[in-house]
Design a protein around this motif. Structure first.
Motif, mmCIF file in Angstrom:
data_model
loop_
_atom_site.group_PDB
_atom_site.id
_atom_site.type_symbol
_atom_site.label_atom_id
_atom_site.label_comp_id
_atom_site.label_asym_id
_atom_site.label_seq_id
_atom_site.Cartn_x
_atom_site.Cartn_y
_atom_site.Cartn_z
ATOM 1 N N LEU A 1 0.818 -1.198 0.000
ATOM 2 C CA LEU A 1 0.000 0.000 0.000
ATOM 3 C C LEU A 1 0.860 1.259 0.000
ATOM 4 O O LEU A 1 0.587 2.221 -0.709
ATOM 5 C CB LEU A 1 -0.940 -0.004 1.213
ATOM 6 N N PHE A 2 1.940 1.245 0.800
ATOM 7 C CA PHE A 2 2.779 2.424 0.907
ATOM 8 C C PHE A 2 3.731 2.572 -0.283
ATOM 9 O O PHE A 2 4.441 3.556 -0.379
ATOM 10 C CB PHE A 2 3.580 2.388 2.206
ATOM 11 N N SER A 3 3.723 1.612 -1.213
ATOM 12 C CA SER A 3 4.580 1.740 -2.380
ATOM 13 C C SER A 3 3.926 2.597 -3.463
ATOM 14 O O SER A 3 4.567 2.900 -4.461
ATOM 15 C CB SER A 3 4.895 0.343 -2.950
ATOM 16 N N LEU A 4 2.669 2.973 -3.290
ATOM 17 C CA LEU A 4 2.005 3.833 -4.251
ATOM 18 C C LEU A 4 2.651 5.217 -4.260
ATOM 19 O O LEU A 4 2.991 5.764 -3.216
ATOM 20 C CB LEU A 4 0.517 3.959 -3.918
ATOM 21 N N THR A 5 2.824 5.781 -5.456
ATOM 22 C CA THR A 5 3.470 7.081 -5.612
ATOM 23 C C THR A 5 2.500 8.070 -6.232
ATOM 24 O O THR A 5 1.846 7.764 -7.238
ATOM 25 C CB THR A 5 4.714 6.963 -6.508
ATOM 26 N N ASP A 6 2.413 9.225 -5.641
ATOM 27 C CA ASP A 6 1.559 10.283 -6.162
ATOM 28 C C ASP A 6 2.300 11.007 -7.290
ATOM 29 O O ASP A 6 3.336 11.626 -7.062
ATOM 30 C CB ASP A 6 1.207 11.270 -5.050
ATOM 31 N N ILE A 7 1.783 10.892 -8.517
ATOM 32 C CA ILE A 7 2.433 11.535 -9.660
ATOM 33 C C ILE A 7 1.598 12.714 -10.176
ATOM 34 O O ILE A 7 1.789 13.169 -11.308
ATOM 35 C CB ILE A 7 2.690 10.532 -10.799
ATOM 36 N N THR A 8 0.692 13.213 -9.359
ATOM 37 C CA THR A 8 -0.139 14.344 -9.765
ATOM 38 C C THR A 8 0.736 15.546 -10.099
ATOM 39 O O THR A 8 1.523 15.993 -9.261
ATOM 40 C CB THR A 8 -1.115 14.729 -8.646
ATOM 41 N N PRO A 9 0.639 16.088 -11.303
ATOM 42 C CA PRO A 9 1.472 17.248 -11.648
ATOM 43 C C PRO A 9 1.021 18.489 -10.896
ATOM 44 O O PRO A 9 -0.176 18.669 -10.641
ATOM 45 C CB PRO A 9 1.256 17.402 -13.151
#
Length: 267
Positions: free
Chosen positions: A17-25
């Motif tokens: 779960l914590f491996s998710l990365t937020d790539i929102t520009p």
């Protein structure tokens, strides 16, 4: 043994779960009319109305796996000496009213957008990025941001685009003067004729229904059109069969809707 496997799964789950990365520009913080899609190779593209400039121009970006990078089109340079905005990263000269991006099987990018000046209805435009020759091809009248047709250039407050298996773009748009849905396609055989339009109406598609929003989907060369009925504000779907549009389902949403997007399963 079963208990042991269960414990391992529970211990690993938080790590997953914590491996998710937020790539929102960061551009999304002050943007609207956002469209995000993957190309055939799995690269992520985004088109948006950039509200950080006074003209609310269009901006296109691609995520390279590490960061978002601007994609410039052939009109991404300002010719206005009084323009203090950084237009080098924008592809419309005025407000981006709406947009859509699609890709053919060769990963060529098609960009459709409405360029709006002041309170006038947006002018419909289409461009293609040729990935082999690394150039933008203008599919408009004669110059960028001037519209599809030489005469009677369509203006529309809503539009949608898709590409068939031959790489031919189709555009469904709502005519600003009548609210009628119209569908046009690019006449690839007529591209080099300077005395004629390169866009033509799909047969029996010059005034299909009245609508406020529309979404066109082409899969295996089968055309579907989802739209919001002007009288009920509910979703209806049409299919193009034997050169005419036939009902698939009408007013099937339980209430009024907005911001529709229609896709077909390619399986």
């Amino acid at each position: 043994m079963k208990t042991y496997k269960l414990i391992i799964f529970i211990l690993l789950l938080p790590q997953l779960l914590f491996s998710l990365t937020d790539i929102t520009p960061p551009e999304y913080a002050n943007a609207s009319n956002i469209v995000t899609k993957f190309d055939v190779s799995g690269r992520l593209y985004s088109v948006l109305q950039d509200n950080n400039n006074s003209y609310n121009r269009g901006k296109m970006m691609r995520y390279d796996g590490f960061q978002w990078k601007d994609i410039l089109t052939d009109i991404s340079i300002s010719t206005d000496p009084n323009d203090d905005d950084n237009i080098t990263e924008h592809f419309t000269t005025n407000k981006l009213a709406y947009s859509d991006i699609e890709f053919d099987l060769q990963d060529n990018l098609y960009l459709m957008y409405g360029n709006q000046l002041g309170l006038n209805a947006p002018v419909l435009n289409v461009q293609k990025y040729d990935t082999v020759n690394k150039v933008w091809i203008n599919y408009n009248n004669s110059t960028q941001n001037t519209g599809l047709f030489e005469n009677n250039t369509p203006t529309s407050y809503a539009a949608s685009m898709d590409v068939n298996s031959s790489g031919n773009p189709y555009v469904a748009y709502i005519d600003a003067s009548s609210n009628l849905v119209r569908v046009v396609y690019l006449d690839l055989m007529n591209l080099n004729n300077p005395n004629d339009d390169t866009w033509r109406f799909l047969p029996n598609s010059s005034g299909i229904v009245t609508s406020t929003e529309v979404s066109l989907s082409v899969s295996h060369d089968v055309f579907y059109l989802a739209y919001i009925d002007s009288s009920t504000n509910k979703i209806s779907v049409l299919k193009y069969h034997e050169n005419k549009w036939v009902d698939v389902d009408t007013n099937f949403s339980t209430g009024a809707v907005s911001n529709i997007e229609f896709y077909q399963d390619n399986d």
